[in-house]
Design a protein around this motif. Structure first.
Motif, PDB file in Angstrom:
ATOM      1  N   VAL A  13      36.208  32.697  45.035  1.00 18.36           N
ATOM      2  CA  VAL A  13      34.316  33.900  45.847  1.00 18.36           C
ATOM      3  C   VAL A  13      34.273  34.513  44.492  1.00 18.36           C
ATOM      4  O   VAL A  13      35.265  34.635  43.678  1.00 18.36           O
ATOM      5  CB  VAL A  13      35.083  33.663  46.835  1.00 18.36           C
ATOM      6  N   PRO A  14      33.173  35.580  44.724  1.00 22.64           N
ATOM      7  CA  PRO A  14      33.183  35.595  43.496  1.00 22.64           C
ATOM      8  C   PRO A  14      33.629  37.479  43.961  1.00 22.64           C
ATOM      9  O   PRO A  14      34.024  37.678  44.449  1.00 22.64           O
ATOM     10  CB  PRO A  14      31.420  36.500  43.646  1.00 22.64           C
ATOM     11  N   TRP A  15      33.764  37.856  43.032  1.00 23.48           N
ATOM     12  CA  TRP A  15      34.369  38.785  42.722  1.00 23.48           C
ATOM     13  C   TRP A  15      33.402  40.157  42.710  1.00 23.48           C
ATOM     14  O   TRP A  15      32.561  39.663  42.688  1.00 23.48           O
ATOM     15  CB  TRP A  15      34.677  39.458  41.149  1.00 23.48           C
ATOM     16  N   ARG A  16      34.087  40.857  43.667  1.00 26.64           N
ATOM     17  CA  ARG A  16      33.177  42.445  44.409  1.00 26.64           C
ATOM     18  C   ARG A  16      32.128  43.128  43.219  1.00 26.64           C
ATOM     19  O   ARG A  16      31.114  42.912  43.524  1.00 26.64           O
ATOM     20  CB  ARG A  16      33.692  43.803  44.734  1.00 26.64           C
ATOM     21  N   ASN A  17      32.696  42.928  41.846  1.00 27.66           N
ATOM     22  CA  ASN A  17      31.812  43.491  41.183  1.00 27.66           C
ATOM     23  C   ASN A  17      30.692  41.942  40.394  1.00 27.66           C
ATOM     24  O   ASN A  17      29.899  42.523  39.143  1.00 27.66           O
ATOM     25  CB  ASN A  17      32.700  44.508  40.143  1.00 27.66           C
ATOM     26  N   GLY A  18      31.219  41.033  40.570  1.00 31.63           N
ATOM     27  CA  GLY A  18      30.340  40.196  40.460  1.00 31.63           C
ATOM     28  C   GLY A  18      31.006  39.582  38.553  1.00 31.63           C
ATOM     29  O   GLY A  18      29.572  38.446  38.287  1.00 31.63           O
ATOM     30  N   ASP A  19      31.509  39.832  38.087  1.00 26.37           N
ATOM     31  CA  ASP A  19      32.031  39.318  37.086  1.00 26.37           C
ATOM     32  C   ASP A  19      32.888  38.506  36.779  1.00 26.37           C
ATOM     33  O   ASP A  19      33.228  38.018  35.848  1.00 26.37           O
ATOM     34  CB  ASP A  19      32.482  40.445  36.042  1.00 26.37           C
ATOM     35  N   GLY A  20      33.334  37.310  38.091  1.00 23.93           N
ATOM     36  CA  GLY A  20      34.386  36.935  37.981  1.00 23.93           C
ATOM     37  C   GLY A  20      34.599  36.002  38.999  1.00 23.93           C
ATOM     38  O   GLY A  20      33.200  36.511  39.997  1.00 23.93           O
ATOM     39  N   TYR A  21      35.647  35.253  39.084  1.00 27.96           N
ATOM     40  CA  TYR A  21      35.552  33.969  40.561  1.00 27.96           C
ATOM     41  C   TYR A  21      37.576  34.097  40.867  1.00 27.96           C
ATOM     42  O   TYR A  21      38.356  34.512  39.736  1.00 27.96           O
ATOM     43  CB  TYR A  21      35.035  32.428  39.994  1.00 27.96           C
ATOM     44  N   THR A  22      37.455  34.327  42.233  1.00 25.75           N
ATOM     45  CA  THR A  22      39.386  34.359  42.431  1.00 25.75           C
ATOM     46  C   THR A  22      39.381  33.319  43.456  1.00 25.75           C
ATOM     47  O   THR A  22      38.118  33.028  44.025  1.00 25.75           O
ATOM     48  CB  THR A  22      39.714  35.784  43.051  1.00 25.75           C
ATOM     49  N   LEU A  44      38.397  35.482  31.496  1.00 32.74           N
ATOM     50  CA  LEU A  44      37.655  35.280  30.512  1.00 32.74           C
ATOM     51  C   LEU A  44      37.350  35.740  29.326  1.00 32.74           C
ATOM     52  O   LEU A  44      37.247  35.692  28.272  1.00 32.74           O
ATOM     53  CB  LEU A  44      36.511  34.284  30.987  1.00 32.74           C
ATOM     54  N   LYS A  45      37.017  37.432  29.668  1.00 36.82           N
ATOM     55  CA  LYS A  45      36.519  38.333  28.547  1.00 36.82           C
ATOM     56  C   LYS A  45      37.062  39.595  29.407  1.00 36.82           C
ATOM     57  O   LYS A  45      37.627  39.642  30.228  1.00 36.82           O
ATOM     58  CB  LYS A  45      35.038  38.415  28.745  1.00 36.82           C
ATOM     59  N   ASP A  46      36.977  40.762  28.158  1.00 36.90           N
ATOM     60  CA  ASP A  46      36.694  41.845  28.622  1.00 36.90           C
ATOM     61  C   ASP A  46      36.835  41.705  30.628  1.00 36.90           C
ATOM     62  O   ASP A  46      35.080  42.327  30.034  1.00 36.90           O
ATOM     63  CB  ASP A  46      36.779  42.533  27.390  1.00 36.90           C
ATOM     64  N   GLY A  47      36.708  42.922  30.199  1.00 36.58           N
ATOM     65  CA  GLY A  47      36.248  43.619  32.244  1.00 36.58           C
ATOM     66  C   GLY A  47      36.833  44.826  33.007  1.00 36.58           C
ATOM     67  O   GLY A  47      37.757  45.314  32.436  1.00 36.58           O
ATOM     68  N   SER A  48      35.404  44.847  33.379  1.00 35.62           N
ATOM     69  CA  SER A  48      36.447  45.923  34.591  1.00 35.62           C
ATOM     70  C   SER A  48      36.912  45.419  36.105  1.00 35.62           C
ATOM     71  O   SER A  48      36.211  44.116  36.149  1.00 35.62           O
ATOM     72  CB  SER A  48      35.235  46.933  35.444  1.00 35.62           C
ATOM     73  N   PHE A  49      37.361  46.061  36.782  1.00 38.07           N
ATOM     74  CA  PHE A  49      37.994  45.580  37.134  1.00 38.07           C
ATOM     75  C   PHE A  49      37.421  46.307  38.981  1.00 38.07           C
ATOM     76  O   PHE A  49      36.519  47.264  39.188  1.00 38.07           O
ATOM     77  CB  PHE A  49      39.915  46.603  38.456  1.00 38.07           C
ATOM     78  N   SER A  50      37.041  44.927  40.306  1.00 43.98           N
ATOM     79  CA  SER A  50      36.952  45.796  40.986  1.00 43.98           C
ATOM     80  C   SER A  50      37.589  47.150  41.458  1.00 43.98           C
ATOM     81  O   SER A  50      38.690  46.364  41.608  1.00 43.98           O
ATOM     82  CB  SER A  50      36.705  45.040  42.584  1.00 43.98           C
TER      83      SER A  50
END
Length: 192
Positions: A13-22, A44-50
């Motif tokens: 399912v998509p992350w809240r911030n749209g940067d990945g899936y869980t 997969l890469k550096d990024g922000s958490f929801s």
């Protein structure tokens, strides 16, 4: 009685911030709404958490690799290593992950900060044989991180491996012994 699920069979399912899936392994709900969620996310890469206001987060990596988690205002920074001890932080913290050099799988437990829900939580890294004693309430999850383990229940023995999620509820639980097939095997034990 233990139940097995393959992580590959759980839809993302998509992350809240749209940067990945869980992949949501399980969620707990009361009359007051959702109280906890256990999931695995691919990083997969550096990024922000929801941001999850009103929640506590427990974070660990499955397998090998590492990354650094940093709070936006510099209040804390922590390097999380594969098959290392879980790290706990507030869901309200603005967190960024960095130093991601390979694809990683993150094991996340989020628990609502709620005075109405007083369930005890355990999120432990196991690196040696252990016994799971009978519990009176809640659920237990076994998530192998590295190597193969043996689950002994009564006279039966079952192999459990990375990529599998094993769970049992208080109503179906009996004493279980977990042993490693190799000394370097590690497994996460979660009790909610």
């Amino acid at each position: 009685m233990w139940q097995r699920r393959a992580l590959a069979d759980i839809p993302g399912v998509p992350w809240r911030n749209g940067d990945g899936y869980t992949k949501v392994i399980a969620e707990g709900q009361t009359e007051a709404g959702f109280q906890w969620r256990l999931s695995v996310a691919d990083i997969l890469k550096d990024g922000s958490f929801s941001i999850f206001r009103g929640w506590r987060r427990f974070f660990a990596l499955l397998g090998q690799g590492s990354l650094t988690l940093s709070e936006k205002n510099g209040n804390w920074s922590h390097t999380v290593s594969g098959s290392g001890r879980p790290f706990q932080f507030s869901g309200e913290d603005v967190v960024h992950s960095s130093d991601v050099h390979v694809s990683l799988q993150a094991l996340n437990l989020m628990v609502r900060n709620n005075v109405m829900w007083k369930q005890s939580v355990e999120f432990l890294l196991k690196e040696a044989a252990f016994t799971v004693e009978e519990i009176s309430d809640g659920q237990i999850f076994l998530i192998p991180s590295t190597g193969t383990w043996n689950l002994h229940e009564g006279k039966s023995k079952v192999r459990i491996m990375p990529g599998e999620i094993w769970s049992s509820s208080a109503q179906t639980f009996s004493q279980t012994l977990l042993t490693q097939e190799m000394p370097e095997s590690s497994l996460f034990f979660v009790k909610i």
